[in-house]
Scaffold this motif. Structure first.
Motif, mmCIF file in Angstrom:
data_model
loop_
_atom_site.group_PDB
_atom_site.id
_atom_site.type_symbol
_atom_site.label_atom_id
_atom_site.label_comp_id
_atom_site.label_asym_id
_atom_site.label_seq_id
_atom_site.Cartn_x
_atom_site.Cartn_y
_atom_site.Cartn_z
ATOM 1 N N GLY A 243 -4.462 0.405 16.015
ATOM 2 C CA GLY A 243 -5.266 1.303 15.193
ATOM 3 C C GLY A 243 -4.435 1.883 14.067
ATOM 4 N N ALA A 244 -5.136 2.322 13.000
ATOM 5 C CA ALA A 244 -4.422 2.824 11.826
ATOM 6 C C ALA A 244 -3.591 4.059 12.174
ATOM 7 C CB ALA A 244 -5.411 3.134 10.720
ATOM 8 N N LEU A 245 -4.056 4.858 13.180
ATOM 9 C CA LEU A 245 -3.348 6.094 13.491
ATOM 10 C C LEU A 245 -2.020 5.828 14.185
ATOM 11 C CD1 LEU A 245 -6.127 8.578 14.571
ATOM 12 C CD2 LEU A 245 -4.688 8.633 12.534
ATOM 13 N N PRO B 126 3.780 3.361 9.571
ATOM 14 C CA PRO B 126 3.324 3.620 8.207
ATOM 15 C C PRO B 126 3.728 2.510 7.235
ATOM 16 C CG PRO B 126 5.221 4.981 8.741
ATOM 17 C CD PRO B 126 4.821 4.291 10.013
ATOM 18 N N HIS C 294 1.345 -9.435 8.421
ATOM 19 C CA HIS C 294 1.103 -8.314 9.349
ATOM 20 C C HIS C 294 2.263 -8.148 10.330
ATOM 21 C CE1 HIS C 294 -3.546 -8.127 8.763
ATOM 22 N NE2 HIS C 294 -2.879 -7.584 7.768
ATOM 23 N N ARG D 191 4.953 -5.423 9.938
ATOM 24 C CA ARG D 191 4.646 -3.999 10.127
ATOM 25 C C ARG D 191 5.215 -3.531 11.463
ATOM 26 N NH1 ARG D 191 -1.254 -1.313 9.123
ATOM 27 N NH2 ARG D 191 -0.475 0.809 8.908
ATOM 28 N N PHE E 53 -2.779 -4.503 3.678
ATOM 29 C CA PHE E 53 -2.588 -3.215 4.362
ATOM 30 C C PHE E 53 -3.483 -2.146 3.713
ATOM 31 C CE2 PHE E 53 1.607 -5.435 4.621
ATOM 32 C CZ PHE E 53 1.624 -5.659 5.998
ATOM 33 N N PRO E 54 -4.812 -2.298 3.849
ATOM 34 C CA PRO E 54 -5.711 -1.341 3.172
ATOM 35 C C PRO E 54 -5.534 0.083 3.682
ATOM 36 C CG PRO E 54 -6.951 -2.827 4.618
ATOM 37 C CD PRO E 54 -5.554 -3.336 4.586
ATOM 38 N N ASP E 55 -4.915 0.240 4.873
ATOM 39 C CA ASP E 55 -4.706 1.586 5.414
ATOM 40 C C ASP E 55 -3.299 2.104 5.099
ATOM 41 O OD1 ASP E 55 -3.405 -0.241 7.023
ATOM 42 O OD2 ASP E 55 -3.711 0.897 8.873
ATOM 43 N N ALA E 56 -2.640 1.504 4.108
ATOM 44 C CA ALA E 56 -1.285 1.957 3.738
ATOM 45 C C ALA E 56 -1.290 3.459 3.471
ATOM 46 C CB ALA E 56 -0.805 1.205 2.496
ATOM 47 N N ARG E 57 -0.228 4.123 3.902
ATOM 48 C CA ARG E 57 -0.167 5.581 3.724
ATOM 49 C C ARG E 57 0.008 5.930 2.244
ATOM 50 N NH1 ARG E 57 3.523 8.950 7.729
ATOM 51 N NH2 ARG E 57 2.047 8.110 9.221
ATOM 52 N N LYS F 54 -0.049 4.051 -1.677
ATOM 53 C CA LYS F 54 -0.320 2.851 -2.467
ATOM 54 C C LYS F 54 0.185 3.095 -3.885
ATOM 55 C CE LYS F 54 -4.396 1.749 0.254
ATOM 56 N NZ LYS F 54 -5.812 1.361 0.295
#
Ligand code: DC
Length: 226
Positions: free
Chosen positions: A2-4, A8, A116, A119, A136-140, A142
């Motif tokens: 999950g992104a959480l 990062p 991926h 990461r 990585f669309p959920d990058a902390r 950009k």
């Protein structure tokens, strides 16, 4: 993952010769993060496919090759099988071929899992064209790192000469514009300023200033998150 809970990511996208590779590697070093040079993967496929005589239009064979390519990143070295190809993949000819083959969605898909895999904790700095928009669309953080065509051509010229390659300014400008157009206008994962990305124009910045800016943005985001 999950992104959480995922490590990062700082995604740094931008056009060719914008300095994003140098800046990304230094940011990774300063933060103790892993580093992904995604352009190197496209360059590796460009080199390997040229050697195997695979046409740059043959999306099927290019993606099969990408899936089975024996690639390793060891320290500063990029290995194809046992061979150190770190320098060989940096020529303008291989860069152009990389840009040509990168238009195929099948090839882009074949490289997703490999990307991926980079990461990992404590975090990743990834540079390319579609790091923030697709991989990585959920990058902390950009960042869209750019510079004028003239500044980029001059940097590329100096890089090539320093490495002992021959270079011609007019040809470089022509190649840069051609690659910008192809990378930005392709249908699959074009180079775009991703939503929420911070734009950093480095035409008049030193490498050190650019690195400090990216780290500053990351640290202020981390403080906000606390
Ligand atoms: O960043 P670079 O110049 O090494 O990349 C070489 C080519 O690879 C670039 O012109 C387009 C392609 N590329 C891509 O399509 N997507 C990425 N994430 C990275 C590179």
């Amino acid at each position: 993952m999950g992104a959480l809970s995922a490590p990062p990511v700082i995604a740094i996208d931008g056009p060719t010769a914008s300095g994003k590779g140098t800046v990304a590697a230094l940011v990774a070093k300063a933060l103790g993060f892993h580093y992904l040079d995604s352009g190197a993967l496209y360059r590796l496929v460009a080199l390997a496919s040229e050697r195997e005589g695979i046409s740059s239009t043959n999306a099927y064979f290019l993606s099969k090759l990408a899936e089975s390519m024996p690639v390793a990143f060891q320290g500063g070295q990029i290995l194809l099988g046992e061979e150190d190809v770190s320098e060989l993949i940096r020529t303008e000819a291989i860069g152009l071929r990389a840009s040509e083959i990168a238009v195929h969605p099948e090839l882009r898909q074949a490289l997703v899992r490999l990307q991926h895999g980079f990461r990992q904790n404590p975090g990743l700095v990834a540079d390319g064209r579609d790091m923030a928009s697709v991989i990585f669309p959920d990058a902390r953080l950009k960042v869209f790192l750019t510079a004028s065509v003239a500044a980029r051509a001059e940097r590329r010229y100096k890089q090539l000469i320093a490495k002992g390659f021959s270079a011609n300014m007019e040809d470089l400008l022509h190649d840069l514009k051609q690659r910008d157009a192809r990378d930005s206008n392709r249908g699959s994962a074009p180079l775009v300023v991703a939503e929420g990305a911070k734009v950093l124009d480095t035409s008049d910045l030193s490498i050190d200033q650019a690195v400090k800016q990216v780290i500053g943005w990351y640290q202020s985001l981390a403080e906000c998150a606390q």
